[in-house]
Design a protein around this motif. Structure first.
Motif, PDB file in Angstrom:
ATOM      1  N   ARG A  15      49.108   6.119 -19.659  1.00 23.26           N
ATOM      2  CA  ARG A  15      48.254   7.281 -19.915  1.00 23.26           C
ATOM      3  C   ARG A  15      46.827   6.933 -19.528  1.00 23.26           C
ATOM      4  O   ARG A  15      46.338   5.829 -19.818  1.00 23.26           O
ATOM      5  CB  ARG A  15      48.312   7.661 -21.395  1.00 23.26           C
ATOM      6  N   ARG A  16      46.170   7.869 -18.867  1.00 20.94           N
ATOM      7  CA  ARG A  16      44.750   7.763 -18.559  1.00 20.94           C
ATOM      8  C   ARG A  16      44.096   9.063 -18.997  1.00 20.94           C
ATOM      9  O   ARG A  16      44.204  10.085 -18.321  1.00 20.94           O
ATOM     10  CB  ARG A  16      44.532   7.512 -17.071  1.00 20.94           C
ATOM     11  N   GLY A  17      43.451   9.031 -20.150  1.00 24.42           N
ATOM     12  CA  GLY A  17      42.879  10.256 -20.692  1.00 24.42           C
ATOM     13  C   GLY A  17      43.969  11.256 -21.036  1.00 24.42           C
ATOM     14  O   GLY A  17      44.927  10.941 -21.745  1.00 24.42           O
ATOM     15  N   ASN A  18      43.845  12.450 -20.496  1.00 22.16           N
ATOM     16  CA  ASN A  18      44.846  13.493 -20.745  1.00 22.16           C
ATOM     17  C   ASN A  18      45.944  13.514 -19.683  1.00 22.16           C
ATOM     18  O   ASN A  18      46.741  14.452 -19.639  1.00 22.16           O
ATOM     19  CB  ASN A  18      44.175  14.869 -20.808  1.00 22.16           C
ATOM     20  N   VAL A  19      45.964  12.500 -18.817  1.00 22.92           N
ATOM     21  CA  VAL A  19      46.972  12.429 -17.755  1.00 22.92           C
ATOM     22  C   VAL A  19      47.964  11.308 -18.069  1.00 22.92           C
ATOM     23  O   VAL A  19      47.583  10.146 -18.222  1.00 22.92           O
ATOM     24  CB  VAL A  19      46.325  12.177 -16.380  1.00 22.92           C
ATOM     25  N   PHE A  20      49.230  11.679 -18.164  1.00 19.48           N
ATOM     26  CA  PHE A  20      50.318  10.718 -18.342  1.00 19.48           C
ATOM     27  C   PHE A  20      50.999  10.503 -16.992  1.00 19.48           C
ATOM     28  O   PHE A  20      51.011  11.390 -16.139  1.00 19.48           O
ATOM     29  CB  PHE A  20      51.346  11.236 -19.344  1.00 19.48           C
ATOM     30  N   PHE A  21      51.598   9.326 -16.823  1.00 15.72           N
ATOM     31  CA  PHE A  21      52.302   9.065 -15.565  1.00 15.72           C
ATOM     32  C   PHE A  21      53.512   8.179 -15.830  1.00 15.72           C
ATOM     33  O   PHE A  21      53.554   7.416 -16.801  1.00 15.72           O
ATOM     34  CB  PHE A  21      51.377   8.400 -14.541  1.00 15.72           C
ATOM     35  N   GLY A  69      60.812  10.430 -19.237  1.00 12.66           N
ATOM     36  CA  GLY A  69      60.240  11.757 -19.399  1.00 12.66           C
ATOM     37  C   GLY A  69      60.166  12.174 -20.852  1.00 12.66           C
ATOM     38  O   GLY A  69      59.175  12.762 -21.310  1.00 12.66           O
ATOM     39  N   GLU A  70      61.204  11.844 -21.614  1.00  9.17           N
ATOM     40  CA  GLU A  70      61.214  12.201 -23.023  1.00  9.17           C
ATOM     41  C   GLU A  70      60.214  11.357 -23.820  1.00  9.17           C
ATOM     42  O   GLU A  70      59.598  11.848 -24.775  1.00  9.17           O
ATOM     43  CB  GLU A  70      62.627  12.065 -23.577  1.00  9.17           C
ATOM     44  N   LEU A  71      60.025  10.091 -23.426  1.00  5.07           N
ATOM     45  CA  LEU A  71      59.036   9.259 -24.100  1.00  5.07           C
ATOM     46  C   LEU A  71      57.619   9.774 -23.853  1.00  5.07           C
ATOM     47  O   LEU A  71      56.767   9.727 -24.749  1.00  5.07           O
ATOM     48  CB  LEU A  71      59.150   7.811 -23.622  1.00  5.07           C
ATOM     49  N   VAL A  72      57.354  10.253 -22.645  1.00  8.18           N
ATOM     50  CA  VAL A  72      56.052  10.862 -22.367  1.00  8.18           C
ATOM     51  C   VAL A  72      55.838  12.072 -23.262  1.00  8.18           C
ATOM     52  O   VAL A  72      54.749  12.269 -23.823  1.00  8.18           O
ATOM     53  CB  VAL A  72      55.942  11.242 -20.882  1.00  8.18           C
ATOM     54  N   ALA A  73      56.871  12.893 -23.423  1.00  5.88           N
ATOM     55  CA  ALA A  73      56.756  14.065 -24.301  1.00  5.88           C
ATOM     56  C   ALA A  73      56.496  13.641 -25.739  1.00  5.88           C
ATOM     57  O   ALA A  73      55.706  14.277 -26.450  1.00  5.88           O
ATOM     58  CB  ALA A  73      58.031  14.910 -24.205  1.00  5.88           C
ATOM     59  N   ASP A  74      57.151  12.557 -26.189  1.00  3.52           N
ATOM     60  CA  ASP A  74      56.879  12.033 -27.533  1.00  3.52           C
ATOM     61  C   ASP A  74      55.401  11.690 -27.691  1.00  3.52           C
ATOM     62  O   ASP A  74      54.756  12.066 -28.681  1.00  3.52           O
ATOM     63  CB  ASP A  74      57.691  10.756 -27.783  1.00  3.52           C
ATOM     64  N   ALA A  75      54.874  10.930 -26.709  1.00  2.00           N
ATOM     65  CA  ALA A  75      53.486  10.486 -26.806  1.00  2.00           C
ATOM     66  C   ALA A  75      52.529  11.662 -26.765  1.00  2.00           C
ATOM     67  O   ALA A  75      51.533  11.704 -27.508  1.00  2.00           O
ATOM     68  CB  ALA A  75      53.186   9.504 -25.674  1.00  2.00           C
ATOM     69  N   LEU A  76      52.823  12.603 -25.912  1.00  2.00           N
ATOM     70  CA  LEU A  76      51.971  13.781 -25.785  1.00  2.00           C
ATOM     71  C   LEU A  76      51.928  14.561 -27.103  1.00  2.00           C
ATOM     72  O   LEU A  76      50.892  15.120 -27.478  1.00  2.00           O
ATOM     73  CB  LEU A  76      52.508  14.643 -24.645  1.00  2.00           C
ATOM     74  N   ALA A  77      53.048  14.551 -27.821  1.00  2.00           N
ATOM     75  CA  ALA A  77      53.131  15.272 -29.095  1.00  2.00           C
ATOM     76  C   ALA A  77      52.577  14.455 -30.254  1.00  2.00           C
ATOM     77  O   ALA A  77      52.555  14.935 -31.392  1.00  2.00           O
ATOM     78  CB  ALA A  77      54.586  15.659 -29.374  1.00  2.00           C
ATOM     79  N   GLY A  78      52.157  13.200 -29.987  1.00  2.00           N
ATOM     80  CA  GLY A  78      51.509  12.416 -31.023  1.00  2.00           C
ATOM     81  C   GLY A  78      52.319  11.278 -31.598  1.00  2.00           C
ATOM     82  O   GLY A  78      51.868  10.589 -32.512  1.00  2.00           O
ATOM     83  N   THR A  79      53.531  11.055 -31.066  1.00  2.00           N
ATOM     84  CA  THR A  79      54.363   9.947 -31.539  1.00  2.00           C
ATOM     85  C   THR A  79      54.566   8.983 -30.380  1.00  2.00           C
ATOM     86  O   THR A  79      55.463   9.169 -29.554  1.00  2.00           O
ATOM     87  CB  THR A  79      55.727  10.460 -32.055  1.00  2.00           C
ATOM     88  N   ALA A  80      53.745   7.949 -30.323  1.00  2.00           N
ATOM     89  CA  ALA A  80      53.688   7.102 -29.131  1.00  2.00           C
ATOM     90  C   ALA A  80      54.378   5.757 -29.303  1.00  2.00           C
ATOM     91  O   ALA A  80      54.333   4.930 -28.384  1.00  2.00           O
ATOM     92  CB  ALA A  80      52.237   6.874 -28.724  1.00  2.00           C
ATOM     93  N   GLU A  81      55.053   5.510 -30.419  1.00  6.98           N
ATOM     94  CA  GLU A  81      55.595   4.176 -30.653  1.00  6.98           C
ATOM     95  C   GLU A  81      56.577   3.756 -29.565  1.00  6.98           C
ATOM     96  O   GLU A  81      56.478   2.651 -29.010  1.00  6.98           O
ATOM     97  CB  GLU A  81      56.290   4.133 -32.022  1.00  6.98           C
ATOM     98  N   ARG A  82      57.530   4.613 -29.237  1.00  2.08           N
ATOM     99  CA  ARG A  82      58.522   4.246 -28.216  1.00  2.08           C
ATOM    100  C   ARG A  82      57.888   4.285 -26.822  1.00  2.08           C
ATOM    101  O   ARG A  82      58.204   3.459 -25.969  1.00  2.08           O
ATOM    102  CB  ARG A  82      59.732   5.170 -28.289  1.00  2.08           C
ATOM    103  N   PHE A  83      57.007   5.221 -26.569  1.00  2.00           N
ATOM    104  CA  PHE A  83      56.283   5.270 -25.300  1.00  2.00           C
ATOM    105  C   PHE A  83      55.523   3.972 -25.066  1.00  2.00           C
ATOM    106  O   PHE A  83      55.497   3.433 -23.953  1.00  2.00           O
ATOM    107  CB  PHE A  83      55.318   6.462 -25.321  1.00  2.00           C
ATOM    108  N   ASP A  84      54.913   3.447 -26.117  1.00  2.00           N
ATOM    109  CA  ASP A  84      54.113   2.234 -25.985  1.00  2.00           C
ATOM    110  C   ASP A  84      54.956   1.026 -25.597  1.00  2.00           C
ATOM    111  O   ASP A  84      54.432   0.082 -24.980  1.00  2.00           O
ATOM    112  CB  ASP A  84      53.368   1.948 -27.287  1.00  2.00           C
TER     113      ASP A  84
END
Length: 420
Positions: free
Chosen positions: A348-354, A370-385
């Protein structure tokens, strides 16, 4: 130049698809770039969380690697589980294993949305050398003892239960893996995304992202204003963000599909997908209508061979000399975005995820990403991280030398295949 996908078995057997017409305000919570597995799954997961979503695809849904690949569903990443534990330690290896081996989001999406994509179970990793088989044997034992993940070691004498070829020195069979029709899966995700409220715009190339609040995504003569932007363009990610483009180089892969085979069951008796252990690997499987779909060889030039079938046939004939002269009905190809270390580059860079750079091992992990990005965008970033913390570095050489230097390295490993 004729698009190699034009003679694709997948394109010829894909279900009809056309996005719904849209005539409205180009403003949304989330704008997604790329109509492959990553972008589609991110868009779908965001819509399921209540976000308004627009997805833009420069060509058509599944046009890139998602609709051109070998259709092999192999758990994990390009690194083995033992390599991950040695590099990252036990705790991080556990987290990666839970995501990449245990959490099969492709099967979950297929079941949830009733996607008809010829899903079959079973994958065989075939050992090109005795040394490769010994390494596979050790890894299979590690998976079982460390993670309780069962695979089946196949001795050389028993390989004919899976593959009618004398080339291989044994293998490992994974019943949790499988294969499918990738383009029909992509179309199934697109239909599910539209049903969840996603607006899909095909034939709209993303040119530039301006990160702000909201951000702006320029698509030719229009601009999408969005709170968040997800860049899932993979091999084309550098066209939108040149800095991200430094982290991958495109490698061209080619596939063929034979005419339907009377001998299909004898060729691959267990109907498993197969990939061998060479650096420039062969990978193959049977389609639902009993064709052999075979991928072999790589080219580091972006220019496809004039005759893809003629390019791939020798690799097929080496593995299966008994069908060396069988008619080939389809030949197609596409680019695979490869990172320096063959691990995906997600962040993630600011409001842009990749999310990109799946390095030829993405049929399963792209949906998850794709689903992990959606998790992080919604505020749950543990698995995305867990994924965002994977090491990454740009290829050296800058804009003009990056690809030639990467090509030299890849050619060296390909040479090692030939000299053992």
């Amino acid at each position: 130049m004729t698009d190699p996908l034009a003679n694709s078995y997948y394109a010829a057997t894909a279900y009809p698809w056309r996005p719904r017409a849209f005539d409205g305000d180009y403003r949304c919570d989330v704008a997604v770039i790329g109509g492959g597995f990553t972008g589609l799954s991110a868009a779908l997961a965001c819509a399921e969380r209540g976000f308004s979503v627009m997805l833009v695809e420069a060509e058509t849904i599944g046009f890139g690697a998602s609709g051109r690949n070998g259709g092999q569903l192999i758990p994990g990443l390009r690194w083995s589980a033992s390599e991950m534990e040695a590099e990252f330690g036990r705790e991080r290896a556990d987290a990666l294993f839970d995501l990449c081996w245990r959490d099969n989001r492709v099967q979950a999406r297929i079941a949830k949305h009733g996607i008809d994509c010829d899903l079959k179970a079973g994958h065989l990793e075939a050992a090109w050398t005795p040394k490769d088989f010994a390494a596979m044997h050790r890894e299979a034992e590690f998976l079982d003892s460390r993670f309780g993940y069962p695979t089946r070691i196949i001795e050389r004498a028993d390989m004919d239960a899976h593959i009618a070829s004398p080339l291989y020195h044994g293998g490992v069979y994974d019943a949790h893996a499988g294969h499918f029709h990738p383009l029909n899966y992509a179309i199934g995700l697109a239909r599910a995304a539209e049903a969840a409220g996603v607006v899909i715009l095909e034939g709209r190339r993303a040119d530039l992202i301006l990160d702000g609040n909201p951000g702006e995504l320029f698509i030719g003569d229009a601009t999408i204003a969005a709170r968040y932007i997800i860049n899932a363009a993979d091999s084309w990610i550098g066209d939108v963000d040149p800095d991200l483009g430094r982290y991958t180089v495109p490698i061209m892969n080619y596939n063929i599909a034979t005419a339907p085979l009377v001998s299909a069951d004898a060729l691959l008796p267990s109907d498993a997908a197969v990939a061998d252990s060479r650096f420039v690997l062969n990978y193959f499987r049977l389609s639902a209508d009993r064709r052999l779909i075979f991928g072999g060889g790589e080219r580091y030039s972006q220019t496809p061979p004039r005759d893809i079938a003629a390019f791939v046939r020798p690799f097929m004939a080496e593995v299966f000399p008994q069908i060396a002269d069988t008619p080939i009905d389809y030949g197609w190809g596409g680019a695979v975005a490869v990172t320096m270390n063959r691990l995906p580059h997600i962040g993630r860079r600011g409001n842009v995820f990749f999310a990109h750079g799946f390095s030829g091992h993405g049929a399963l992990v792209t949906t998850l990403s794709g689903e992990l990005v959606a998790d992080a965008l919604a505020g749950t970033a543990e698995r995305f991280d867990v994924f965002a913390a994977l090491p990454s570095s740009p290829f050296p050489g800058g804009k003009w030398l990056r690809r030639p230097l990467a090509t030299l390295g890849l050619l060296w490993y390909a040479l090692k295949d030939r000299i053992g």
